[in-house]
Design an enzyme around this catalytic site. Structure first.
Site, PDB file in Angstrom:
ATOM      1  N   ASP A 124       4.553   6.641   4.380  1.00  0.00           N
ATOM      2  CA  ASP A 124       4.209   5.228   4.520  1.00  0.00           C
ATOM      3  C   ASP A 124       5.125   4.583   5.556  1.00  0.00           C
ATOM      4  OD1 ASP A 124       3.434   2.407   3.583  1.00  0.00           O
ATOM      5  OD2 ASP A 124       2.330   3.670   2.184  1.00  0.00           O
TER       6      ASP A 124
ATOM      7  N   HIS B 296       5.305  -2.153   3.038  1.00  0.00           N
ATOM      8  CA  HIS B 296       4.278  -1.468   2.252  1.00  0.00           C
ATOM      9  C   HIS B 296       4.837  -0.289   1.460  1.00  0.00           C
ATOM     10  CE1 HIS B 296       0.490   0.916   1.692  1.00  0.00           C
ATOM     11  NE2 HIS B 296      -0.001  -0.294   1.509  1.00  0.00           N
TER      12      HIS B 296
ATOM     13  N   SER C 226      -4.110   1.046  -2.232  1.00  0.00           N
ATOM     14  CA  SER C 226      -2.717   1.407  -1.967  1.00  0.00           C
ATOM     15  C   SER C 226      -1.870   1.282  -3.217  1.00  0.00           C
ATOM     16  CB  SER C 226      -2.124   0.504  -0.883  1.00  0.00           C
ATOM     17  OG  SER C 226      -2.335   1.017   0.400  1.00  0.00           O
TER      18      SER C 226
END
Length: 791
Positions: free
Chosen positions: A153, A218, A389
């Protein structure tokens, strides 16, 4: 050899991935294991040497044919491939080189989170529907200890108080040599999030095309869902794991397919147990490079969990790597066991595969955010985000708990137990391509009583390499009905706990096809170790199959006392590849003249929309008919399936723009529909629609036998306004005028009459007796409002 890029003969440079014929290391190792052949370090070295030789041979031939290319990157573990840059005009020459199997673009990738919605889930995850099951596993000492999890990520903030206990380092794959973007270089062993102070002075605060901020968060949010320690209300599903950060997204969340492939290769080499891929590319194909890499990583013994995508509830919106046939693709459920409208649906192509495999909580998930090393910032370093996600790391956490409890289980064993024991959600609302096997049940997944799986042969790499894929689903695939068809799939039921007992098999068909049936050879059986079931599809010959002719449902295997149940989704496609030209087959409204001043009018007016194809981003908007300006939205979602839909037109409605109560005032409107089909807009409109809740006002007098007067009404104003646009109407189409004469209370006569366009009128009666006759003028408008005048 396939070429999936456009063959435009220009000097334009393109970034590509070249797939070669020799199988990668992970695949060849798995093949040896399946055939019972010992695989030594020398064998691995020999395979690597053969792959290196093939890659060098292709590069030498490219140079010999004067194919310009930039410094290539070579893959050998999960892919045998070369990523490089060439000129478009050289694609044909590249395609002709021996051992080149496929050329595809190096696509940009993106993370799968959505902006936070107005809805607020509870702050702590004790309220999600499966938290009690996770707590029960923690009480048994199962928190993921010793399991290596890599998050591919945007990085992980190693200083976050909820994460640092689990953080074990990682790798930075992002090149920060672009001085117009980054203010400094980054070490290869620093996979932390991109911080604001790494932005160069000339780089914008937000991405020009994406609108994303330069700094990233994220990966840290994902990490908290997996392994958070509960310093501030966030405790991950598996806080005992060893957490590794593989930074593949840099500033503005920029990343590429080649970088992700490099990270997957490294994760396999470093013997990670589980990979979390909360990202996607814009492809629904199973033979995409990323999906192939996932398959091969799984063959190498690594569990790979990925997102289904956030492209909405449209059929076929699943996105790679969620299309991997061996990986675990995760959809997004809410705390009340509904599916988030953004969660992508299957099937994947071309095998009509059931995707997503499972769903998990992913809506408004409260988790960790980076503080970028600023100690004071961590007090508030938490936020809610929504998307697949957020659902994927939930499944990653459960997979870690399963791996700790059953270290001998393979990635496919984990997937089967997880999907078998899932809770099937409401099948009247969600089919197998919406929810897969259903919503995760962590405790049952870790402690299954039985498992049931179907073994199928699949092409794992798009090159015809066939491997066995063991899964808790039954995919019949595309079935041609040129003649009567009978297809049997074998389902092996295994007793994991050794309890034995009597089990019943129930076939639930959620989407029928006329004449087709699914049957089982043993509707009831006694389990003693193992039992093999024949699940048979029969369907009659049909020469006129069409798009979406299919049969879907679930096979439920339940113990006699109903204490144990496992389920396997099934699907078969009978369309023989039939497609449709997307079209709106009906767009209508029950009334174009609406009054909200009449009781029950709200229940009488609705829009009917019938579409023959699945659409993305459908919207039903209220538009000012005169100015053509959109005023509000009655309906908006990420996607809708083919079929007929009805929407009531209400005086007060909830705006899908503002989520606030809104009043539809009197006026002239149109109702406009817009949706996207295969990237092209599909639109229609209904109008003019008149909303009018006032009664006609009548004034008048009697002079001898003549009754004259004036009607004042909005329809007269509407007609005047529309006449200026060349769209006026006769006011008598909207205003029905009549009179009645009564004498001493008894009806003498009644009749209709015509209004002048300005609302004036004059009616001649045969005779009147003012001393005992009464005249009543009635005006009824098209919306149902009545006005009366008695003279």
């Amino acid at each position: 050899m396939q070429n999936s890029t456009k063959k435009t003969q220009t000097n334009e440079e393109i970034d590509i991935i070249i797939h070669l014929a020799e199988e990668p290391v992970a695949v060849q190792k798995r093949m040896a294991q399946m055939n019972g052949i010992p695989f030594t370090e020398i064998d691995e070295e020999n395979i690597e040497a053969a792959i290196n030789a093939q890659q060098q041979s292709v590069l030498e031939e490219m140079a010999a044919q004067h194919i310009y290319f930039k410094k290539p990157h070579l893959y050998k573990t999960v892919l045998n491939a070369i990523s490089t840059v060439i000129r478009k005009k050289d694609l044909d020459k590249l395609s002709s080189i021996r051992d080149v199997m496929l050329v595809e673009p190096n696509a940009a990738m993106e993370a799968m989170s959505l902006p936070s919605a107005d809805y607020r889930a509870p702050q702590v995850n004790e309220f999600d529907p499966v938290h009690a099951e996770v707590q029960a596993l923690w009480a048994e000492g199962i928190q993921g200890q010793g399991v290596k999890v890599a998050v591919l990520d945007s990085g992980i903030d190693p200083d976050h108080p909820d994460i640092r206990h689990a953080y074990r380092g990682g790798i930075n794959f992002v090149d920060q040599s672009d001085t117009e973007k980054y203010s400094r270089l980054r070490a290869g062993n620093d996979p932390s999030e991109t911080s604001p102070d790494e932005r160069s002075n000339v780089a914008p605060e937000k991405g020009v095309t994406s609108g994303r901020p330069f700094e990233t968060h994220h990966g840290t949010h994902i990490a908290g869902i997996i392994a958070g320690k509960n310093e501030n209300g966030v405790k991950g599903v598996a806080p005992g794991v060893d957490l590794y950060a593989y930074r593949i997204f840099g500033g503005y969340m920029g990343g590429s397919l080649t970088t992700i492939l490099e990270a997957i290769e490294k994760a396999v080499v470093e013997k990670m147990d589980i990979l979390n891929l909360s990202l996607s590319d814009n492809s629904d194909l199973e033979n995409h490079a990323l999906s192939i890499a996932v398959n091969n990583a799984i063959l190498a013994g690594v569990v790979v969990v990925s997102t289904a995508g956030n492209t909405g509830s449209v059929r076929g919106s699943i996105r790679t790597p969620g299309t991997s046939r061996m990986g675990i693709a995760v959809g997004n459920s809410t705390i009340d066991d509904e599916l988030d409208s953004s969660s992508s649906r299957g099937p994947s192509r071309p095998n009509f595969d059931i995707k997503p495999d499972i769903v998990a909580p992913g809506t408004e998930i409260y988790s960790t955010m980076p503080g970028y090393g600023v100690k004071a910032a961590y007090k508030n370093a938490y936020a809610r985000e929504t998307g697949t996600s957020q659902a994927a790391p939930y499944i990653t956490g459960v997979a870690a708990l399963m791996k700790q409890a059953h270290p001998e289980w393979s990635p496919l064993d984990i997937k089967v137990a997880m999907t078998n024991t899932a809770k099937v959600l409401d099948t009247t609302s969600y089919n197998v391509f919406d929810q897969g096997s259903g919503r995760i049940r962590p405790y049952a997944a870790v402690h299954p009583s039985i498992v049931a799986y179907c073994t199928e042969e699949i092409d794992a790499d798009g090159k015809g390499h066939i491997v066995e894929n063991r899964r808790g689903a039954i995919t019949f695939g595309s079935v041609k009905l040129a003649e009567d068809v009978t297809i049997t799939k074998l389902v092996l039921v295994k007793d994991i706990k050794g309890d034995g007992g009597v089990y019943d098999v129930n076939i639930q068909i959620t989407e029928p096809f006329e004449g087709a049936t699914i049957t089982v050879d043993q509707p009831s059986f006694t389990l003693d170790g193992e039992c093999l079931l024949d699940i048979t599809l029969t369907a009659p010959k049909s020469e006129n199959t069409k798009y979406r002719d299919e049969i879907l449902g679930y096979v439920h295997i339940t113990s006699a006392d109903r204490s144990v149940e496992v389920s396997l989704p099934f699907a078969a496609d009978f369309s023989d590849g039939a497609t449709v030209i997307p079209a709106i087959e009906e767009f209508s409204i029950t009334k174009k003249d609406i009054s909200f001043g009449i009781e029950e009018a709200n229940d009488e007016t609705e829009v009917t929309l019938s579409i023959n194809s699945d659409l993305s981003y459908p919207s039903l908007e209220i538009t000012d008919y005169l100015s053509k300006a959109p005023l509000d939205s009655l309906f908006y979602s990420n996607g809708m399936s083919l079929g007929t839909w009805k929407y009531p037109i209400l005086h007060r409605f909830t705006s899908s723009w503002t989520n606030e109560d809104t009043t539809l005032e009197d006026g002239i409107y149109s109702i406009d529909f817009t949706g996207m089909a295969n990237g092209e807009p599909l639109t229609d409109t209904i109008g003019p629609i008149f909303v009018k809740s006032t009664k006609p006002v009548i004034t008048g007098s009697v002079n001898g036998s003549t009754v004259s007067g004036q009607v004042t009404d909005q329809y007269i104003d509407f007609s005047t306004t529309l006449t200026e646009l060349g769209e006026g109407f006769d006011v008598n189409e909207k205003l029905a005028a009549s009179y009645s004469v009564t004498s001493d209370g008894n009806l003498v006569t009644t009749d209709s009459f015509i209004l002048n366009q300005d609302g004036t009128f004059s009616v001649e009666l045969d005779s009147l007796h003012p001393e005992h006759d009464r005249i009543t003028i009635t005006i009824t408008d098209a919306a149902g409002n009545n006005g009366e005048l008695s003279l």
